[in-house]
Design an enzyme around this catalytic site. Structure first.
Site, PDB file in Angstrom:
ATOM      1  N   CYS A 116      39.353  27.523  28.848  1.00 40.92           N
ATOM      2  CA  CYS A 116      40.794  27.241  28.950  1.00 40.92           C
ATOM      3  C   CYS A 116      41.196  25.960  28.240  1.00 40.92           C
ATOM      4  O   CYS A 116      42.380  25.708  28.036  1.00 40.92           O
ATOM      5  CB  CYS A 116      41.207  27.195  30.414  1.00 40.92           C
ATOM      6  SG  CYS A 116      40.860  28.735  31.245  1.00 40.92           S
ATOM      7  N   HIS A 256      47.928  23.636  31.347  1.00 41.41           N
ATOM      8  CA  HIS A 256      47.260  24.937  31.339  1.00 41.41           C
ATOM      9  C   HIS A 256      47.747  25.741  32.545  1.00 41.41           C
ATOM     10  O   HIS A 256      47.889  25.204  33.642  1.00 41.41           O
ATOM     11  CB  HIS A 256      45.740  24.726  31.413  1.00 41.41           C
ATOM     12  CG  HIS A 256      44.971  25.985  31.644  1.00 41.41           C
ATOM     13  ND1 HIS A 256      45.172  27.115  30.882  1.00 41.41           N
ATOM     14  CD2 HIS A 256      44.018  26.307  32.568  1.00 41.41           C
ATOM     15  CE1 HIS A 256      44.369  28.072  31.315  1.00 41.41           C
ATOM     16  NE2 HIS A 256      43.667  27.604  32.344  1.00 41.41           N
ATOM     17  N   ASN A 286      46.867  33.767  33.811  1.00 41.97           N
ATOM     18  CA  ASN A 286      46.038  32.816  33.066  1.00 41.97           C
ATOM     19  C   ASN A 286      45.485  33.531  31.827  1.00 41.97           C
ATOM     20  O   ASN A 286      44.622  34.395  31.940  1.00 41.97           O
ATOM     21  CB  ASN A 286      44.901  32.334  33.978  1.00 41.97           C
ATOM     22  CG  ASN A 286      43.994  31.319  33.302  1.00 41.97           C
ATOM     23  OD1 ASN A 286      44.062  31.129  32.087  1.00 41.97           O
ATOM     24  ND2 ASN A 286      43.140  30.683  34.084  1.00 41.97           N
TER      25      ASN A 286
HETATM   26  O1  UT7 Z   1      41.602  28.536  34.057  1.00 40.18           O
HETATM   27  C1  UT7 Z   1      40.286  28.129  34.248  1.00 40.18           C
HETATM   28  C2  UT7 Z   1      40.132  27.346  35.455  1.00 40.18           C
HETATM   29  N1  UT7 Z   1      40.355  28.145  36.625  1.00 40.18           N
HETATM   30  C3  UT7 Z   1      41.077  27.678  37.602  1.00 40.18           C
HETATM   31  O2  UT7 Z   1      41.646  26.611  37.484  1.00 40.18           O
HETATM   32  C4  UT7 Z   1      41.162  28.470  38.890  1.00 40.18           C
HETATM   33  C5  UT7 Z   1      40.964  27.554  40.075  1.00 40.18           C
HETATM   34  N2  UT7 Z   1      40.940  28.233  41.343  1.00 40.18           N
HETATM   35  C6  UT7 Z   1      41.998  28.879  41.890  1.00 40.18           C
HETATM   36  O3  UT7 Z   1      43.034  29.012  41.272  1.00 40.18           O
HETATM   37  C7  UT7 Z   1      41.905  29.366  43.290  1.00 40.18           C
HETATM   38  O4  UT7 Z   1      40.713  28.841  43.879  1.00 40.18           O
HETATM   39  C8  UT7 Z   1      41.890  30.921  43.426  1.00 40.18           C
HETATM   40  C9  UT7 Z   1      43.256  31.477  43.088  1.00 40.18           C
HETATM   41  C10 UT7 Z   1      40.839  31.514  42.522  1.00 40.18           C
HETATM   42  C11 UT7 Z   1      41.597  31.296  44.886  1.00 40.18           C
HETATM   43  O5  UT7 Z   1      42.529  30.678  45.751  1.00 40.18           O
HETATM   44  P1  UT7 Z   1      42.017  29.880  47.026  1.00 40.18           P
HETATM   45  O6  UT7 Z   1      43.210  29.387  47.727  1.00 40.18           O
HETATM   46  O7  UT7 Z   1      41.020  28.862  46.556  1.00 40.18           O
HETATM   47  O8  UT7 Z   1      41.366  31.009  47.908  1.00 40.18           O
HETATM   48  P2  UT7 Z   1      39.859  31.126  48.420  1.00 40.18           P
HETATM   49  O9  UT7 Z   1      38.943  31.482  47.295  1.00 40.18           O
HETATM   50  O10 UT7 Z   1      39.522  29.955  49.265  1.00 40.18           O
HETATM   51  O11 UT7 Z   1      40.001  32.365  49.368  1.00 40.18           O
HETATM   52  C12 UT7 Z   1      40.762  32.289  50.588  1.00 40.18           C
HETATM   53  C13 UT7 Z   1      40.693  33.660  51.241  1.00 40.18           C
HETATM   54  C14 UT7 Z   1      39.277  34.224  51.354  1.00 40.18           C
HETATM   55  O12 UT7 Z   1      39.174  34.937  52.570  1.00 40.18           O
HETATM   56  P3  UT7 Z   1      38.466  34.276  53.827  1.00 40.18           P
HETATM   57  O13 UT7 Z   1      37.065  33.945  53.377  1.00 40.18           O
HETATM   58  O14 UT7 Z   1      39.285  33.055  54.140  1.00 40.18           O
HETATM   59  O15 UT7 Z   1      38.537  35.357  54.847  1.00 40.18           O
HETATM   60  C15 UT7 Z   1      39.215  35.194  50.197  1.00 40.18           C
HETATM   61  O16 UT7 Z   1      38.299  36.230  50.411  1.00 40.18           O
HETATM   62  O17 UT7 Z   1      41.449  34.594  50.475  1.00 40.18           O
HETATM   63  C16 UT7 Z   1      40.622  35.723  50.169  1.00 40.18           C
HETATM   64  N3  UT7 Z   1      41.012  36.251  48.878  1.00 40.18           N
HETATM   65  C17 UT7 Z   1      42.004  37.133  48.728  1.00 40.18           C
HETATM   66  N4  UT7 Z   1      42.816  37.742  49.607  1.00 40.18           N
HETATM   67  C18 UT7 Z   1      43.730  38.587  49.128  1.00 40.18           C
HETATM   68  C19 UT7 Z   1      40.517  35.927  47.656  1.00 40.18           C
HETATM   69  N5  UT7 Z   1      41.173  36.619  46.698  1.00 40.18           N
HETATM   70  C20 UT7 Z   1      42.102  37.377  47.343  1.00 40.18           C
HETATM   71  C21 UT7 Z   1      43.074  38.273  46.899  1.00 40.18           C
HETATM   72  N6  UT7 Z   1      43.854  38.862  47.826  1.00 40.18           N
HETATM   73  N7  UT7 Z   1      43.251  38.565  45.611  1.00 40.18           N
END
Ligand code: UT7
Length: 329
Positions: A116, A256, A286
């Site tokens: 990115c 970004h 993204n």
């Molecule tokens: O561009 C390159 C660099 N990349 C980035 O900058 C991305 C950085 N990371 C992020 O943007 C975020 O971490 C994500 C969008 C990828 C994830 O968001 P988050 O708030 O960090 O969620 P998480 O991974 O902590 O997941 C929270 C919960 C989990 O469930 P439990 O374990 O709390 O029961 C996940 O399984 O949300 C769940 N989850 C979803 N639920 C519904 C993860 N993806 C989804 C989804 N729909 N699509």
């Protein structure tokens, strides 16, 4: 003698026609529009579905727009750098293919793989070729067909990424406009959090790597999120400081587009008013190397000569950085 700077003298963007909405994703994986919107800010992304079309085809649309806008013939182009993590083929590089497809017979080029942050790395590299006096017409492309490496059964990644391409023409200027300074960083110890496991020389493709789904993007989102906010905000401050500028001097922050919460957190850490932060993540998701030039393309009508813009990115590697420029037109 006035210093030669590399100015952006034209900008263009392209996204494929097909749109993948949050409602579509609700039918494909266990997710909801509400979760995607509140956690990422994304509502839809564009996907390149046409069989036989690849990253270079989106980039060609961008290059042709740039040539048309600036009245330059393909033969006059001297150099093209393509930032991408989804090259048409592992080799030869995509820049070569783009140059061939647009008929730029007198140019050379190469790809930069910095995920990115690729567009920033490529922009800084291209600017040096202009500042040195070596070239006068250089195109910088950020293009990714992320749909080619996304697992549409993995809800943690498939909701994030979209396909697209953007690019700029760099030409020499002596009026003080152009690319002024960059702080670029990388930290390979972050590679475990965001990568593609197989397909390279470490784990060449086998039937096992395919069945293990190792040719898709893997991301452990939380550590990437944290490092992105700190990395982007810190490098913006460093660039401002060493150029004796304050946040108020910036007309625009061009971040970004990885996650609306990252964009907001960076803006808050910098005390940047929201109406000076470019945002189009809701429409495109993204698009990896394409997010920054797609922002410039969309906001071009609002930009004024002399505006200070700060571009900032963070991505797989880890790679990150910020670039300050003064808008040329
Ligand atoms: O561009 C390159 C660099 N990349 C980035 O900058 C991305 C950085 N990371 C992020 O943007 C975020 O971490 C994500 C969008 C990828 C994830 O968001 P988050 O708030 O960090 O969620 P998480 O991974 O902590 O997941 C929270 C919960 C989990 O469930 P439990 O374990 O709390 O029961 C996940 O399984 O949300 C769940 N989850 C979803 N639920 C519904 C993860 N993806 C989804 C989804 N729909 N699509």
């Amino acid at each position: 003698m006035p210093k030669i700077l590399a100015a952006i003298t034209a900008v263009a963007g392209y996204v494929p026609e097909d749109i993948l909405t949050n409602a579509d994703l609700e039918k494909m994986v266990d997710t909801t529009d509400e979760w995607i919107t509140t956690r990422t800010g994304i509502k839809e992304r564009h996907i390149l579905k046409t069989p036989g079309k690849a990253t270079s085809d989106m980039a060609v649309e961008v290059v042709n727009q740039i040539l048309k806008k600036s009245g330059i013939l393909p033969e006059e182009l001297e150099m093209l750098i393509c930032a991408t993590v989804t090259p048409d083929t592992i080799f030869p590089d995509t820049a070569n293919t783009i140059l061939d497809k647009v008929g730029a017979k007198n140019a050379f080029g190469y790809d930069i793989n910095a995920a990115c942050s690729g567009f920033l790395y490529a922009l800084t590299t291209g600017a040096k070729f202009i500042e040195s006096g070596m070239y006068k017409k250089v195109i910088i492309i950020g293009a990714d067909k992320m749909s080619s490496i996304v697992d549409y059964t993995d809800r943690t990644t498939c909701i994030i990424f979209g396909d697209g391409a953007g690019g700029v023409l760099l030409e020499p200027t002596e009026d003080g406009t152009g690319i002024i300074d960059s702080v670029l960083r990388s930290d390979g110890s972050g590679r475990e959090y965001l990568h593609m496991k197989a397909g390279g020389s470490l784990r060449p493709a086998t039937s096992e790597t395919v069945s293990n789904k190792e040719h898709f993007v893997f991301q452990d989102g939380k550590p990437v999120f944290k490092a992105a906010v700190t990395g982007m905000a810190t490098t913006v401050k460093q660039v401002l400081q060493r150029n004796n500028l304050n946040i108020d001097d910036l007309a625009w922050l061009v971040p970004h587009q990885a996650n609306m919460r990252i964009i907001n957190a960076v803006g808050d850490m910098l005390d940047m008013p929201k109406d000076k932060v470019m945002v189009n993540i809701h429409k495109y998701g993204n698009t990896t190397a394409a997010t920054l030039p797609l922002c410039l393309w969309e906001y071009e009508p609002q930009l004024k000569k002399g505006d200070y813009l700060m571009l900032s990115a963070f991505g797989g590697g880890f790679t990150w950085g910020s670039t300050l420029l003064k808008w040329h037109y």
